[in-house]
Design a protein around this motif. Structure first.
Motif, mmCIF file in Angstrom:
data_model
loop_
_atom_site.group_PDB
_atom_site.id
_atom_site.type_symbol
_atom_site.label_atom_id
_atom_site.label_comp_id
_atom_site.label_asym_id
_atom_site.label_seq_id
_atom_site.Cartn_x
_atom_site.Cartn_y
_atom_site.Cartn_z
ATOM 1 N N TYR A 95 46.473 23.239 64.460
ATOM 2 C CA TYR A 95 45.756 23.204 63.181
ATOM 3 C C TYR A 95 46.638 22.541 62.135
ATOM 4 O O TYR A 95 46.156 21.815 61.267
ATOM 5 N N ASP A 96 47.947 22.819 62.211
ATOM 6 C CA ASP A 96 48.949 22.100 61.422
ATOM 7 C C ASP A 96 49.889 21.405 62.406
ATOM 8 O O ASP A 96 50.437 22.044 63.305
ATOM 9 N N VAL A 97 50.077 20.120 62.243
ATOM 10 C CA VAL A 97 50.882 19.331 63.181
ATOM 11 C C VAL A 97 52.350 19.733 63.068
ATOM 12 O O VAL A 97 52.893 19.781 61.957
ATOM 13 N N PRO A 98 53.032 20.036 64.186
ATOM 14 C CA PRO A 98 54.460 20.384 64.103
ATOM 15 C C PRO A 98 55.293 19.163 63.734
ATOM 16 O O PRO A 98 55.013 18.053 64.202
ATOM 17 N N ASN A 99 56.312 19.363 62.909
ATOM 18 C CA ASN A 99 57.159 18.222 62.536
ATOM 19 C C ASN A 99 58.324 18.032 63.502
ATOM 20 O O ASN A 99 59.135 17.133 63.334
ATOM 21 N N ASP A 100 58.405 18.902 64.526
ATOM 22 C CA ASP A 100 59.457 18.804 65.531
ATOM 23 C C ASP A 100 58.839 18.405 66.871
ATOM 24 O O ASP A 100 58.034 19.149 67.433
ATOM 25 N N PRO A 101 59.200 17.236 67.416
ATOM 26 C CA PRO A 101 58.630 16.802 68.699
ATOM 27 C C PRO A 101 58.884 17.801 69.837
ATOM 28 O O PRO A 101 58.045 17.947 70.725
ATOM 29 N N ASP A 102 60.031 18.484 69.814
ATOM 30 C CA ASP A 102 60.311 19.462 70.874
ATOM 31 C C ASP A 102 59.331 20.627 70.826
ATOM 32 O O ASP A 102 58.904 21.135 71.867
ATOM 33 N N GLU A 103 58.972 21.074 69.622
ATOM 34 C CA GLU A 103 57.991 22.147 69.495
ATOM 35 C C GLU A 103 56.646 21.697 70.062
ATOM 36 O O GLU A 103 55.950 22.473 70.727
ATOM 37 N N TYR A 104 56.285 20.431 69.818
ATOM 38 C CA TYR A 104 55.042 19.891 70.392
ATOM 39 C C TYR A 104 55.096 19.951 71.915
ATOM 40 O O TYR A 104 54.116 20.313 72.571
ATOM 41 N N ARG A 105 56.247 19.615 72.503
ATOM 42 C CA ARG A 105 56.395 19.629 73.956
ATOM 43 C C ARG A 105 56.212 21.041 74.516
ATOM 44 O O ARG A 105 55.573 21.245 75.541
ATOM 45 N N TYR A 106 56.823 22.023 73.831
ATOM 46 C CA TYR A 106 56.679 23.411 74.291
ATOM 47 C C TYR A 106 55.229 23.881 74.172
ATOM 48 O O TYR A 106 54.739 24.628 75.024
ATOM 49 N N ARG A 107 54.545 23.446 73.122
ATOM 50 C CA ARG A 107 53.131 23.816 72.986
ATOM 51 C C ARG A 107 52.298 23.175 74.092
ATOM 52 O O ARG A 107 51.410 23.814 74.674
ATOM 53 N N ALA A 108 52.588 21.930 74.382
ATOM 54 C CA ALA A 108 51.856 21.247 75.454
ATOM 55 C C ALA A 108 52.109 21.914 76.797
ATOM 56 O O ALA A 108 51.232 21.934 77.672
ATOM 57 N N ASN A 109 53.310 22.492 76.957
ATOM 58 C CA ASN A 109 53.669 23.128 78.214
ATOM 59 C C ASN A 109 52.894 24.428 78.450
ATOM 60 O O ASN A 109 52.838 24.922 79.581
ATOM 61 N N LEU A 110 52.301 24.981 77.392
ATOM 62 C CA LEU A 110 51.503 26.203 77.538
ATOM 63 C C LEU A 110 50.167 25.935 78.226
ATOM 64 O O LEU A 110 49.525 26.844 78.742
ATOM 65 N N VAL A 111 49.767 24.685 78.213
ATOM 66 C CA VAL A 111 48.458 24.321 78.740
ATOM 67 C C VAL A 111 48.568 24.063 80.235
ATOM 68 O O VAL A 111 49.485 23.383 80.704
ATOM 69 N N GLY A 112 47.623 24.600 81.006
ATOM 70 C CA GLY A 112 47.611 24.332 82.443
ATOM 71 C C GLY A 112 47.438 22.845 82.707
ATOM 72 O O GLY A 112 46.770 22.133 81.961
ATOM 73 N N SER A 113 48.069 22.345 83.771
ATOM 74 C CA SER A 113 47.984 20.911 84.069
ATOM 75 C C SER A 113 46.575 20.560 84.550
ATOM 76 O O SER A 113 45.853 21.390 85.076
ATOM 77 N N GLY A 114 46.230 19.313 84.371
ATOM 78 C CA GLY A 114 44.907 18.844 84.804
ATOM 79 C C GLY A 114 44.143 18.218 83.659
ATOM 80 O O GLY A 114 44.386 18.510 82.489
ATOM 81 N N THR A 115 43.217 17.333 83.985
ATOM 82 C CA THR A 115 42.486 16.600 82.956
ATOM 83 C C THR A 115 41.541 17.491 82.162
ATOM 84 O O THR A 115 41.085 17.115 81.091
ATOM 85 N N ALA A 116 41.213 18.679 82.698
ATOM 86 C CA ALA A 116 40.325 19.589 81.975
ATOM 87 C C ALA A 116 41.064 20.311 80.846
ATOM 88 O O ALA A 116 40.447 20.935 79.995
ATOM 89 N N SER A 117 42.383 20.246 80.872
ATOM 90 C CA SER A 117 43.190 20.898 79.843
ATOM 91 C C SER A 117 43.531 19.896 78.755
ATOM 92 O O SER A 117 43.604 18.695 78.991
ATOM 93 N N ARG A 118 43.779 20.420 77.548
ATOM 94 C CA ARG A 118 44.015 19.484 76.447
ATOM 95 C C ARG A 118 44.857 20.119 75.343
ATOM 96 O O ARG A 118 44.893 21.333 75.195
ATOM 97 N N ILE A 119 45.530 19.258 74.598
ATOM 98 C CA ILE A 119 46.177 19.651 73.358
ATOM 99 C C ILE A 119 45.647 18.718 72.276
ATOM 100 O O ILE A 119 45.668 17.495 72.429
ATOM 101 N N VAL A 120 45.131 19.311 71.212
ATOM 102 C CA VAL A 120 44.466 18.539 70.147
ATOM 103 C C VAL A 120 45.117 18.872 68.809
ATOM 104 O O VAL A 120 45.362 20.047 68.508
ATOM 105 N N SER A 121 45.399 17.863 68.021
ATOM 106 C CA SER A 121 45.993 18.048 66.692
ATOM 107 C C SER A 121 45.002 17.624 65.624
ATOM 108 O O SER A 121 44.356 16.577 65.742
#
Length: 454
Positions: free
Chosen positions: A323-349
């Motif tokens: 909802y608010d874009v993280p200003n730290d790229p590493d935090e974005y990576r950790y958030r993306a890592n919470l999502v299960g792999s596969g095209t049905a999964s997504r991270i949206v900013s």
């Protein structure tokens, strides 16, 4: 815990008894077993004998067990002379029965004594980076037998810009060794120092910062990454429209503040959506309960603020929304890592006007840039309605202005004419438009005085 409960040699135990060391401090209980197991570590510690003992005791134990004691085994780098001399004295006292020698290479010690100690390769060298490097360079000395390196007060070292001196000293250590880094606090420079000089380190005392010493995970190539440019003052509208388009997702929504999570929580509940929130002000009990409600599937949406993604132990989430874009790229990576792999999964900013610099930085850092997603149809409709309302208002405003102008041309003008005051005659003013006053008549203040007295 008493020192008798850990396995130490008789010589080292005798040294501890000489200085009345009977029980381990809380810090020593955590550090000494980990050091004896051979771990590299970043350790949170304040100055004092407890900190010194936490590395001196296991180091002396290692030295005493060596069959061949030739060469310096422990190298300690510390920023100030007082600390260096205190470590030297404690090593001498604890290692007295084991006949372990130590030398302090600092700004207050005689240079010739320092050179002699280095050349004789005493078992323990403690030094300030500047003087130690000068002596080593002068003697062209190389450390070939070091088993443990301690970088003490790393945060102070960084503040004093001693990183280059530390690097040049450690280039002279040719043996494989264990590395311990002590610091009161951790900043980016201390992290960099730790990553540079340790192998698979553990953090002691910094457990409240998960992922502090590990590399952030790479973003899965199959993960759908996207962002939506949000129209001005339509962020919640955009979020709700997006959630309606993805109704089956098990979703985490990250915000920048507790206030943001509270506001979204009320909005979601108002729309009969099951949600709960996590933020820094929750008690451990409430935090655990709310987290369990989400992991058990009792609620569909988890709103998160003031909590790094590395702290969330999740692996069944189908969507993460910034909802608010993280200003730290590493935090974005950790958030993306919470999502299960596969095209049905997504991270949206959701990218508002003020977030555009952050999303640009993410694009540059990630290598795999998120794709821009179309604005939801519901938001487009509201934008059209907003434009129509603006047009109506602007037309109404023009009509009002015309009517005002018409009224000014009618009665208003008469009234203004009636209220006009007569223009003053310049003939009666001295020095006016119609010429000067008569020659025999003085103008100004002098003329006025003469009239009064004539």
């Amino acid at each position: 815990m008493k020192f008798e409960e850990i396995t130490l040699s008789p010589n080292i135990m005798s040294g501890l008894q000489d200085i009345n060391y009977t029980e381990l401090t809380e810090l020593q209980e955590k550090v000494i077993p980990a050091v004896l197991e051979g771990n590299d570590a970043l350790i949170k510690a304040e100055p004092g004998s407890s900190k010194i003992g936490s590395f001196v005791i296991p180091a002396l134990e290692q030295i005493d067990k060596r069959e061949d004691k030739d060469g310096t085994s422990l190298l300690v780098l510390t920023p100030n002379p007082e600390e260096s001399q205190e470590i030297d004295e404690l090593v001498w006292a604890m290692g007295y029965h084991a006949q372990i020698e130590c030398a302090s290479i600092d700004m207050d010690t005689d240079l010739e004594e320092q050179k002699e100690a280095i050349q004789s390769e005493v078992e323990v060298i403690v030094g300030n980076p500047g003087p130690l490097l000068d002596v080593c360079q002068d003697l062209k000395f190389i450390f070939r037998h070091v088993e443990m390196v301690v970088i003490d007060a790393a945060d102070e070292m960084v503040a004093l810009n001693l990183q280059d001196k530390i690097q040049n000293i450690l280039k002279r250590v040719l043996s494989d060794h264990q590395t311990l880094i002590y610091s009161k606090e951790v900043n980016d420079d201390v992290k960099e120092l730790t990553k540079k000089y340790t192998k698979d380190p553990i953090a002691i005392g910094f457990e409240d910062k998960p992922g502090m010493l590990t590399e952030p995970p790479k973003v899965d190539q199959n993960l759908t990454q996207g962002y939506i440019y949000v129209p001005n003052r339509m962020k919640i509208t955009t979020l709700m429209a997006h959630l309606e388009n993805t109704p089956q997702d098990n979703c985490i929504i990250f915000t920048a503040s507790k206030r943001g999570t509270d506001r979204l929580y009320r909005t979601l509940r108002k729309n009969d959506m099951k949600a709960t929130s996590l933020h820094g002000k929750l008690s451990d009990e409430k935090r655990s309960q709310r987290f369990a409600n989400f992991t058990n599937g009792d609620v569909q949406y988890l709103l998160v603020a003031d909590t790094p993604a590395a702290e969330l132990d999740l692996d069944r989430v189908t969507q993460v929304i910034n909802y608010d874009v993280p200003n730290d790229p590493d935090e974005y990576r950790y958030r993306a890592n919470l999502v299960g792999s596969g095209t049905a999964s997504r991270i949206v900013s959701l990218v508002s006007k003020q977030d555009r610099s952050d999303i640009n930085e993410l694009e540059n850092s990630l290598g795999q840039a998120p794709k821009e997603l179309p604005l939801p149809d519901k938001v487009k409709q509201k934008l059209e309605e907003r434009k129509k309302q603006k047009k109506k208002k602007s037309r109404g405003g023009k009509r009002d202005n015309r009517s005002k102008r018409g009224s000014n041309n009618g009665r208003g003008k008469k009234k203004n004419d009636d209220l006009q005051l007569p223009r003053p005659s310049y003939d009666k003013l001295s020095g006016g438009k119609k010429g000067d006053a008569p020659k025999d008549q003085k103008s100004g203040v002098i003329g006025l005085i003469k009239k009064l007295f004539s």
